[in-house]
Scaffold this active site. Structure first.
Site, mmCIF file in Angstrom:
data_model
loop_
_atom_site.group_PDB
_atom_site.id
_atom_site.type_symbol
_atom_site.label_atom_id
_atom_site.label_comp_id
_atom_site.label_asym_id
_atom_site.label_seq_id
_atom_site.Cartn_x
_atom_site.Cartn_y
_atom_site.Cartn_z
ATOM 1 N N SER A 130 0.828 -1.202 0.000
ATOM 2 C CA SER A 130 0.000 0.000 0.000
ATOM 3 C C SER A 130 0.862 1.252 0.000
ATOM 4 O O SER A 130 1.970 1.263 0.568
ATOM 5 C CB SER A 130 -0.901 0.012 1.240
ATOM 6 O OG SER A 130 -1.537 1.258 1.405
ATOM 7 N N TYR A 155 -2.285 -0.103 10.002
ATOM 8 C CA TYR A 155 -2.459 -0.700 8.670
ATOM 9 C C TYR A 155 -1.179 -0.551 7.852
ATOM 10 O O TYR A 155 -0.683 -1.519 7.258
ATOM 11 C CB TYR A 155 -3.626 -0.030 7.949
ATOM 12 C CG TYR A 155 -3.720 -0.385 6.479
ATOM 13 C CD1 TYR A 155 -4.069 -1.666 6.081
ATOM 14 C CD2 TYR A 155 -3.446 0.568 5.501
ATOM 15 C CE1 TYR A 155 -4.151 -2.003 4.731
ATOM 16 C CE2 TYR A 155 -3.524 0.246 4.161
ATOM 17 C CZ TYR A 155 -3.869 -1.033 3.778
ATOM 18 O OH TYR A 155 -3.939 -1.359 2.449
#
Length: 334
Positions: A130, A155
């Site tokens: 990501s 995350y």
């Protein structure tokens, strides 16, 4: 006919990748645990489309890849030679509420897929990282060579951990791997927790939309079809184990790429595009920056362009109206 394993097959990007592989005449084994982080009905609708498209070339198993015994049981008789690992617990903001879900899915689950790759001696593992790993990086655009030691959310930290684990397995076991740092993916069949869905829904219903950092945000929005083209191009070109330095600085068969649109867009400009597509003005609820978020994302995509020919083609002026059109159709709004 080769069989490709795709995790997160009922997810937004996963279902789109499965669809492209099926359109290309390939066989796909998809797994997904169909959790209720967002609408299970939406995930089932994606799977129904894939079954219609692929027939008996699409096999689906409901399983949680973070549960190693369950994963091994559902794949015991399957013979596949490459994996696209897109399953994960997504969402920056939800990681503030439920951190354990991220460690279980994104770290334990990634380890299980690495072990599966080692045991099966797969020819290539492509996995999702990501752009969140860049945190508050001030250097623009973000490059895979930049240091990513200061994540702004759990995350992001789990995705950085995935990259490190993959590098270790590539080094120890010479498993060809490609990690892809996605930049704000959007498009038809997208996720209800993401900005395009939230804004479109609220604009059409006349509700205020939450605009963080008072609208002073930039995002490298990347249309789903472009993302899928990049994933497939990488899947078909595993990194060579030849001792050369790979993108991301590895000398193992492990490449890291940014996969984005290479064009940061002002959030308020994108809201105007959505407004026009909806035929309604938005009511803006201007808010301070949300914890864990970042002010801008901007992908340097030179490496993936040079290595596999990835070229994003869809502008936000084209992509967001397509999403709004799909959203209206999916919800029966005419």
């Amino acid at each position: 006919m080769r069989l490709t394993l795709v995790t997160g097959a009922a997810g937004f990007i996963g279902a789109a990748v499965v669809g492209r592989l099926l359109n290309d005449g390939e066989r796909v084994l998809g797994i997904d645990n169909l959790n209720d982080y967002y609408s299970v009905d939406l995930k089932i609708s994606r799977l129904e489309r894939l079954r219609e498209l692929g027939g008996d070339r699409f096999i689906f198993e409901q399983a949680d890849f973070a549960e190693n015994k369950a994963l091994a049981a559902c794949l015991a008789d399957a013979e596949f030679d490459r994996i696209v690992h897109l399953g994960a617990q997504p969402g920056v903001r939800y990681s503030l509420e439920n951190p354990h879900a991220y460690v279980q899915s994104n770290i334990v689950g990634h380890l299980n897929i690495l072990e599966l790759s080692r045991e099966r001696r797969v020819t290539h593992l492509v996995y999702a990282s990501s752009s969140s790993v860049y945190g508050g990086n001030d250097k623009i655009p973000f490059s895979v060579g930049d240091r990513v030691d200061h994540p702004y959310s759990l995350y992001a930290a789990t995705k950085k951990a995935d990259e490190l684990m993959s590098e270790t397995y590539a080094h120890l076991y010479r498993i060809p791997q490609t990690g892809l740092r996605f930049f704000t993916v959007y498009g038809p069949w997208g996720r209800p927790d993401m900005m395009p869905w939230i804004f479109t829904s609220k604009i059409l219903s006349g509700e205020p939309i939450p605009v963080f950092n008072y609208g002073k945000l930039q995002r490298d929005f990347t249309y789903i079809d472009d993302i899928v083209s990049g994933i497939i191009a990488c899947l078909d070109a595993p990194p060579r184990d030849d001792g050369d330095v790979k993108p991301g600085g590895s000398i193992s068969p492990h490449a890291l790429y940014n996969i984005g649109n290479n064009r940061p867009e002002e959030l308020l400009d994108v809201i105007a595009i959505i407004e026009q597509a909806c035929g309604q003005k938005a009511i803006l609820d201007l808010l301070p920056m949300q914890e864990g978020d970042v002010p801008r994302t901007f992908a340097d995509i030179d490496a993936i362009c040079n290595d596999v020919g990835y070229i994003p083609k869809t502008t936000v002026d084209e992509g967001f109206p397509r999403f709004v059109e799909w959203f209206k159709s999916y919800h029966g709004l005419g």
